[in-house]
Design a protein around this motif. Structure first.
Motif, PDB file in Angstrom:
ATOM      1  N   SER A 108     -29.115   5.404  15.170  1.00 15.51           N
ATOM      2  CA  SER A 108     -29.269   5.854  16.813  1.00 15.51           C
ATOM      3  C   SER A 108     -28.652   7.175  17.036  1.00 15.51           C
ATOM      4  CB  SER A 108     -29.870   4.730  17.037  1.00 15.51           C
ATOM      5  OG  SER A 108     -29.024   4.863  18.667  1.00 15.51           O
ATOM      6  N   GLU A 109     -27.340   6.779  17.126  1.00 18.93           N
ATOM      7  CA  GLU A 109     -26.376   7.306  16.783  1.00 18.93           C
ATOM      8  C   GLU A 109     -26.507   9.069  16.305  1.00 18.93           C
ATOM      9  OE1 GLU A 109     -22.082   5.523  16.275  1.00 18.93           O
ATOM     10  OE2 GLU A 109     -22.826   4.286  17.514  1.00 18.93           O
ATOM     11  N   ARG A 110     -26.801   8.627  15.392  1.00 13.31           N
ATOM     12  CA  ARG A 110     -27.192  10.216  14.292  1.00 13.31           C
ATOM     13  C   ARG A 110     -28.287  10.334  14.884  1.00 13.31           C
ATOM     14  NH1 ARG A 110     -25.406   9.765   7.835  1.00 13.31           N
ATOM     15  NH2 ARG A 110     -23.485   7.835   7.806  1.00 13.31           N
ATOM     16  N   VAL A 111     -29.128  10.087  15.402  1.00 15.03           N
ATOM     17  CA  VAL A 111     -30.157  10.573  16.292  1.00 15.03           C
ATOM     18  C   VAL A 111     -29.934  11.412  17.772  1.00 15.03           C
ATOM     19  CG1 VAL A 111     -32.273  10.204  17.054  1.00 15.03           C
ATOM     20  CG2 VAL A 111     -31.905   9.306  14.909  1.00 15.03           C
ATOM     21  N   ASP A 112     -29.216  10.432  18.133  1.00 14.45           N
ATOM     22  CA  ASP A 112     -29.411  11.331  19.507  1.00 14.45           C
ATOM     23  C   ASP A 112     -27.722  12.258  19.544  1.00 14.45           C
ATOM     24  OD1 ASP A 112     -29.983   9.087  20.675  1.00 14.45           O
ATOM     25  OD2 ASP A 112     -28.260   7.591  21.388  1.00 14.45           O
ATOM     26  N   PHE A 113     -26.764  12.280  18.035  1.00 14.78           N
ATOM     27  CA  PHE A 113     -26.162  13.549  17.825  1.00 14.78           C
ATOM     28  C   PHE A 113     -27.094  14.752  17.706  1.00 14.78           C
ATOM     29  CE2 PHE A 113     -23.766  16.166  14.967  1.00 14.78           C
ATOM     30  CZ  PHE A 113     -22.417  16.474  15.990  1.00 14.78           C
ATOM     31  N   THR A 114     -28.190  14.331  16.806  1.00 14.07           N
ATOM     32  CA  THR A 114     -29.293  15.637  16.430  1.00 14.07           C
ATOM     33  C   THR A 114     -29.376  16.225  17.154  1.00 14.07           C
ATOM     34  OG1 THR A 114     -28.564  14.547  14.201  1.00 14.07           O
ATOM     35  CG2 THR A 114     -30.657  16.396  14.639  1.00 14.07           C
ATOM     36  N   GLU A 115     -30.113  15.651  18.468  1.00 15.56           N
ATOM     37  CA  GLU A 115     -30.960  16.046  19.545  1.00 15.56           C
ATOM     38  C   GLU A 115     -30.268  17.388  20.215  1.00 15.56           C
ATOM     39  OE1 GLU A 115     -32.184  12.596  20.833  1.00 15.56           O
ATOM     40  OE2 GLU A 115     -34.178  12.540  20.247  1.00 15.56           O
ATOM     41  N   ARG A 116     -28.730  16.425  20.907  1.00 15.60           N
ATOM     42  CA  ARG A 116     -27.598  16.985  21.310  1.00 15.60           C
ATOM     43  C   ARG A 116     -27.361  17.777  20.613  1.00 15.60           C
ATOM     44  NH1 ARG A 116     -25.260  11.926  22.218  1.00 15.60           N
ATOM     45  NH2 ARG A 116     -22.912  13.148  20.352  1.00 15.60           N
ATOM     46  N   VAL A 117     -26.847  18.465  19.633  1.00 20.41           N
ATOM     47  CA  VAL A 117     -26.702  19.850  18.539  1.00 20.41           C
ATOM     48  C   VAL A 117     -28.800  20.773  18.884  1.00 20.41           C
ATOM     49  CG1 VAL A 117     -26.752  20.672  16.422  1.00 20.41           C
ATOM     50  CG2 VAL A 117     -25.425  18.326  17.059  1.00 20.41           C
ATOM     51  N   LEU A 118     -29.325  19.843  18.495  1.00 22.32           N
ATOM     52  CA  LEU A 118     -30.679  20.488  18.385  1.00 22.32           C
ATOM     53  C   LEU A 118     -30.870  21.337  19.862  1.00 22.32           C
ATOM     54  CD1 LEU A 118     -32.673  18.996  16.367  1.00 22.32           C
ATOM     55  CD2 LEU A 118     -31.790  21.638  15.985  1.00 22.32           C
ATOM     56  N   SER A 119     -29.923  20.239  21.120  1.00 25.79           N
ATOM     57  CA  SER A 119     -30.569  20.971  22.576  1.00 25.79           C
ATOM     58  C   SER A 119     -29.680  22.321  22.395  1.00 25.79           C
ATOM     59  CB  SER A 119     -31.343  19.815  23.631  1.00 25.79           C
ATOM     60  OG  SER A 119     -29.630  19.214  23.292  1.00 25.79           O
ATOM     61  N   GLN A 120     -28.851  22.152  22.441  1.00 24.61           N
ATOM     62  CA  GLN A 120     -27.351  23.056  22.451  1.00 24.61           C
ATOM     63  C   GLN A 120     -27.776  24.624  21.880  1.00 24.61           C
ATOM     64  OE1 GLN A 120     -24.277  21.434  21.422  1.00 24.61           O
ATOM     65  NE2 GLN A 120     -23.916  20.287  22.819  1.00 24.61           N
ATOM     66  N   VAL A 121     -28.551  23.902  20.782  1.00 22.49           N
ATOM     67  CA  VAL A 121     -29.139  25.757  19.857  1.00 22.49           C
ATOM     68  C   VAL A 121     -29.847  26.606  20.800  1.00 22.49           C
ATOM     69  CG1 VAL A 121     -29.792  26.723  18.320  1.00 22.49           C
ATOM     70  CG2 VAL A 121     -28.025  24.867  17.668  1.00 22.49           C
ATOM     71  N   ARG A 122     -31.260  25.371  21.100  1.00 24.33           N
ATOM     72  CA  ARG A 122     -32.131  26.093  21.556  1.00 24.33           C
ATOM     73  C   ARG A 122     -31.717  26.583  23.544  1.00 24.33           C
ATOM     74  NH1 ARG A 122     -35.340  21.682  23.248  1.00 24.33           N
ATOM     75  NH2 ARG A 122     -33.720  21.178  24.770  1.00 24.33           N
ATOM     76  N   ASP A 123     -30.593  25.844  23.790  1.00 24.81           N
ATOM     77  CA  ASP A 123     -30.155  26.922  25.000  1.00 24.81           C
ATOM     78  C   ASP A 123     -28.802  28.273  24.537  1.00 24.81           C
ATOM     79  OD1 ASP A 123     -31.319  24.630  26.150  1.00 24.81           O
ATOM     80  OD2 ASP A 123     -29.371  22.832  26.326  1.00 24.81           O
ATOM     81  N   ARG A 124     -28.984  27.920  23.560  1.00 29.84           N
ATOM     82  CA  ARG A 124     -28.598  29.201  23.184  1.00 29.84           C
ATOM     83  C   ARG A 124     -28.470  30.747  22.578  1.00 29.84           C
ATOM     84  NH1 ARG A 124     -22.771  26.412  20.686  1.00 29.84           N
ATOM     85  NH2 ARG A 124     -22.062  25.633  22.527  1.00 29.84           N
ATOM     86  N   ALA A 125     -30.161  30.506  22.740  1.00 33.93           N
ATOM     87  CA  ALA A 125     -30.947  31.111  21.568  1.00 33.93           C
ATOM     88  C   ALA A 125     -31.086  32.152  22.648  1.00 33.93           C
ATOM     89  CB  ALA A 125     -31.990  30.671  20.977  1.00 33.93           C
ATOM     90  N   VAL A 126     -31.062  33.272  21.867  1.00 34.74           N
ATOM     91  CA  VAL A 126     -31.754  34.454  22.730  1.00 34.74           C
ATOM     92  C   VAL A 126     -32.877  35.643  22.361  1.00 34.74           C
ATOM     93  CG1 VAL A 126     -30.759  36.800  24.123  1.00 34.74           C
ATOM     94  CG2 VAL A 126     -28.997  34.427  23.674  1.00 34.74           C
TER      95      VAL A 126
END
Length: 134
Positions: A108-126
């Motif tokens: 569960s912790e790993r899934v949460d971490f992965t979701e946070r990283v993916l949302s950051q990458v998506r937000d930074r994508a230009v």
């Protein structure tokens, strides 16, 4: 209902046969009712009505074998009485359960971490603007 009233035949097998071969009496052959199985085979399950009736009986646990015993158990053969777990075996099961809980929490912790990283990458994508030059 006593154990002497319960058939050793499997209700699951009877249900599968009633579903797949009900119009041909497959479930009746399985429980030893050869004569009525042949009648169902010749009448195509009583034009479907008899086979539907049998299917409902099997689902409800009211279908009986050739000896008049109800087919209620989903597994074939006599059902063993429930045995109590010994203290040692209970401890092993509890340890295994704790281990599984720990693994699920880690996942569960790993899934949460992965979701946070993916949302950051998506937000930074230009996304570059479409080029209009020819």
């Amino acid at each position: 209902m006593t154990d002497s009233d319960v058939s050793p035949k499997s209700r699951g097998v009877a249900l599968a046969l009633a579903t797949l071969t009900g119009t041909f009496g497959g479930h009746r052959f399985y429980v030893g009712k050869i004569g009525t199985g042949i009648c169902q085979l010749l009448t195509i399950g009583g034009l479907g009505i008899w086979s539907l009736y049998d299917w409902i009986l099997v689902v409800s646990g009211s279908f009986r074998d050739v000896d008049g015993k109800r087919i209620v158990n989903w597994a074939e053969g006599p059902i063993e009485p429930q045995t109590q777990l010994s203290g040692e075996r209970m401890e092993l099961l509890l340890d295994e359960l704790d281990s599984l809980r720990s693994e699920v929490e880690d996942l569960s912790e790993r899934v949460d971490f992965t979701e946070r990283v993916l949302s950051q990458v998506r937000d930074r994508a230009v996304i570059p603007p479409a080029s209009t030059s020819r």
